[in-house]
Design an enzyme around this catalytic site. Structure first.
Site, PDB file in Angstrom:
ATOM      1  N   PHE A 124       0.849  -1.191   0.000  1.00 23.48           N
ATOM      2  CA  PHE A 124       0.000   0.000   0.000  1.00 23.48           C
ATOM      3  C   PHE A 124       0.890   1.249   0.000  1.00 23.48           C
ATOM      4  CE2 PHE A 124      -2.845   3.190   1.784  1.00 23.48           C
ATOM      5  CZ  PHE A 124      -3.951   3.002   0.965  1.00 23.48           C
ATOM      6  N   ASP A 194       0.879  -5.101   8.168  1.00 24.43           N
ATOM      7  CA  ASP A 194      -0.226  -4.150   8.098  1.00 24.43           C
ATOM      8  C   ASP A 194      -1.485  -4.985   7.865  1.00 24.43           C
ATOM      9  OD1 ASP A 194      -2.205  -2.404   7.235  1.00 24.43           O
ATOM     10  OD2 ASP A 194      -0.826  -1.112   6.133  1.00 24.43           O
ATOM     11  N   TYR A 219     -11.557   1.438  10.537  1.00 23.94           N
ATOM     12  CA  TYR A 219     -12.728   1.902   9.766  1.00 23.94           C
ATOM     13  C   TYR A 219     -13.131   1.018   8.593  1.00 23.94           C
ATOM     14  CZ  TYR A 219      -8.801   4.167   7.264  1.00 23.94           C
ATOM     15  OH  TYR A 219      -7.620   4.430   6.632  1.00 23.94           O
ATOM     16  N   LYS A 220     -12.410  -0.083   8.384  1.00 23.11           N
ATOM     17  CA  LYS A 220     -12.786  -0.955   7.258  1.00 23.11           C
ATOM     18  C   LYS A 220     -13.737  -2.038   7.778  1.00 23.11           C
ATOM     19  CE  LYS A 220      -8.336   0.038   5.032  1.00 23.11           C
ATOM     20  NZ  LYS A 220      -8.683   0.770   3.816  1.00 23.11           N
ATOM     21  N   ARG A 366     -12.959  -2.600  -7.268  1.00 25.95           N
ATOM     22  CA  ARG A 366     -12.926  -3.493  -6.101  1.00 25.95           C
ATOM     23  C   ARG A 366     -14.346  -3.660  -5.559  1.00 25.95           C
ATOM     24  NH1 ARG A 366      -8.692  -1.280  -1.782  1.00 25.95           N
ATOM     25  NH2 ARG A 366     -10.145   0.458  -1.863  1.00 25.95           N
TER      26      ARG A 366
HETATM   27  C1  LIG Z   1      -3.247  -1.268   3.729  1.00 29.11           C
HETATM   28  C2  LIG Z   1      -3.349   0.121   4.231  1.00 29.11           C
HETATM   29  N1  LIG Z   1      -2.353   0.616   4.993  1.00 29.11           N
HETATM   30  C3  LIG Z   1      -2.385   1.881   5.461  1.00 29.11           C
HETATM   31  C4  LIG Z   1      -3.440   2.718   5.175  1.00 29.11           C
HETATM   32  C5  LIG Z   1      -3.430   4.123   5.684  1.00 29.11           C
HETATM   33  O1  LIG Z   1      -4.316   4.247   6.723  1.00 29.11           O
HETATM   34  P1  LIG Z   1      -4.573   5.674   7.430  1.00 29.11           P
HETATM   35  O2  LIG Z   1      -4.922   6.636   6.347  1.00 29.11           O
HETATM   36  O3  LIG Z   1      -5.734   5.434   8.322  1.00 29.11           O
HETATM   37  O4  LIG Z   1      -3.333   6.048   8.142  1.00 29.11           O
HETATM   38  C6  LIG Z   1      -4.511   2.237   4.401  1.00 29.11           C
HETATM   39  C7  LIG Z   1      -5.654   3.105   4.072  1.00 29.11           C
HETATM   40  O5  LIG Z   1      -6.586   2.743   3.416  1.00 29.11           O
HETATM   41  C8  LIG Z   1      -4.456   0.910   3.914  1.00 29.11           C
HETATM   42  O6  LIG Z   1      -5.425   0.411   3.151  1.00 29.11           O
END
Ligand SMILES: Cc1ncc(COP(=O)(O)O)c(C=O)c1O
Length: 407
Positions: A124, A194, A219-220, A366
């Site tokens: 990501f 992660d 939040y997911k 998605r």
């Molecule tokens: C896999 C992954 N890592 C990190 C993040 C970043 O999260 P945040 O914006 O809450 O810090 C996201 C955001 O969608 C994500 O999908």
């Protein structure tokens, strides 16, 4: 498969009851729970009561008498069960990005004679940005990005930390957590996962897999609300030897001693930074209680069945949509990714036709499949809508090509 058969599957679904726990968007089938989970139906009342009865009636006293001050640890203990971790190894704080920063730096401090953060090219972007930013601050370190299939070949004595996202945000491909952790440990490297796209979607057993560090979003699939606080996990064996690089006062042993000298807490609390956002924590606690009341193995089983139905129907009715997610259910997380060269326009047209899915550049749609509130008939109707949009060429209309800020 026809619509009646899909309805029959819903009648037989042992998780069907959980749909009532959520207030779903009224303008379409909600297939974005992998991005922002649906709102628990009781969230407004729960937040109203925290607001009215705690904030309103008690104001600052609620830090003590409503125990706000211990919410990060209390929620962490609840999260630990979902993660397959011990209660004292998890805490809720900040965002996934900030937690990544804290734990990457902490992990590096445990391997001072090594200089590589190994990750994959398709990780990501936020994770890649964070690791790169750290190497700019700490010039001794270097990030190596390799292909997913090449990770094991890049593990050697230079690697301090293997940093991976467990479930790929595009393809939904899930790493073998136990095998990669064992391989990294064999080479003396530490491992950080992660879990943003895993938690609440797939069974997790961090300690069984011997994972060192983990972060993830609220939040997911946890449905904690927009911008919900994130969690972090530090394996017990690293708790005494690590400290947070962000020496916030909430991570101090005695924040209210107001000492001029920083003395980190001795437990997981040391990874807190600033004042916790109590209303967001309250929403998250409510949703963690819902998610943790439901057997995650049953959730994954239903997700797999929804996915298989979608893959089968899509191949039949929309052959120009190519599924890029793994065929084997045990290698997938909770969403599916489909390639189409006009994916953006199709995703926009879907929104207009009652299907809420998201687009990921350059050409992926998605579909999130949260088993707690999605029905088999939703999958049937979604594929019928995709088929209609493609076969009638509606998506060629210019209004579906204007790019929105958030996709
Ligand atoms: C896999 C992954 N890592 C990190 C993040 C970043 O999260 P945040 O914006 O809450 O810090 C996201 C955001 O969608 C994500 O999908």
């Amino acid at each position: 498969m026809n619509r009646d058969k899909a309805n029959e599957l819903d009648q037989l679904d042992p998780l069907a009851y959980a749909r009532d726990y959520f207030a779903l968007p009224t303008h379409g089938i909600y297939l974005c729970g992998h991005s922002l989970g649906a709102m628990p139906a009781n969230a407004p009342e729960h937040l109203a009561s925290v607001t009215r009865d705690q904030w309103g009636k008690n104001a600052i006293s609620a830090w003590n008498n409503a125990d706000w001050i211990n919410m990060p640890q209390r929620l962490g203990r609840k999260m630990a069960k979902i993660l397959g971790a011990n209660a004292h190894e998890v805490i809720i704080s900040d965002s996934t990005s900030i937690n990544l920063f804290k734990l990457i730096v902490s992990a590096l401090s445990l391997r001072p004679d090594r200089h590589v953060i190994l990750t994959e090219k398709e990780n990501f972007p936020a994770d890649l940005y964070m690791a790169d930013g750290i190497t700019q601050l700490l010039s001794k370190y270097q990030v190596i990005r390799c292909e997913k299939t090449e990770i094991a070949n890049h593990l050697n004595n230079d690697v301090a930390l293997l940093m991976l996202t467990h479930v790929d945000y595009r393809s939904s491909e899930m790493h073998d957590m136990a095998a990669l952790t064992a391989e990294a440990h064999h080479h003396g490297a530490l491992v950080l996962f992660d879990l943003a796209h895993s938690v609440g979607a797939v069974p997790l057993s961090l300690n069984e897999c011997q994972v060192d560090f983990a972060v993830g979003s609220g939040y997911k699939y946890l449905n904690g609300g927009p911008g919900a606080p994130a969690f972090l996990f530090v394996a017990e064996r690293h708790l005494s030897s690590t400290t947070s690089p962000l020496q916030g006062w909430m991570g101090h042993q005695q924040p209210f001693a107001f000492s001029n000298h920083y003395e980190p807490a001795t437990d997981i609390k040391k990874f807190l930074c600033g004042t916790p956002p109590i209303l967001s924590m309250a929403a998250l606690e409510n949703s963690i209680d819902i998610v943790s009341s439901i057997d995650i193995h049953a959730v994954k089983e239903k997700t797999d069945q929804l996915a298989e139905l979608m893959i089968e129907l899509m191949a039949l009715k929309c052959p120009s949509m190519t599924c890029i997610s793994p065929k084997a259910a045990k290698e997938r997380g909770g969403h599916l990714g489909f390639f189409h060269q006009d994916a953006y326009a199709i995703s926009r047209a879907l929104l207009d036709h009652g299907v809420i899915a998201d687009f990921r550049a350059p050409n992926l749609i998605r579909f999130g499949l949260p088993a707690l509130y999605l029905r088999y008939v939703d999958i049937y109707d979604t594929v019928a809508t995709v088929s209609k949009i493609i076969n009638t060429n509606i998506y060629h209309h210019p209004r579906y090509h204007a790019v929105m800020t958030v996709t």
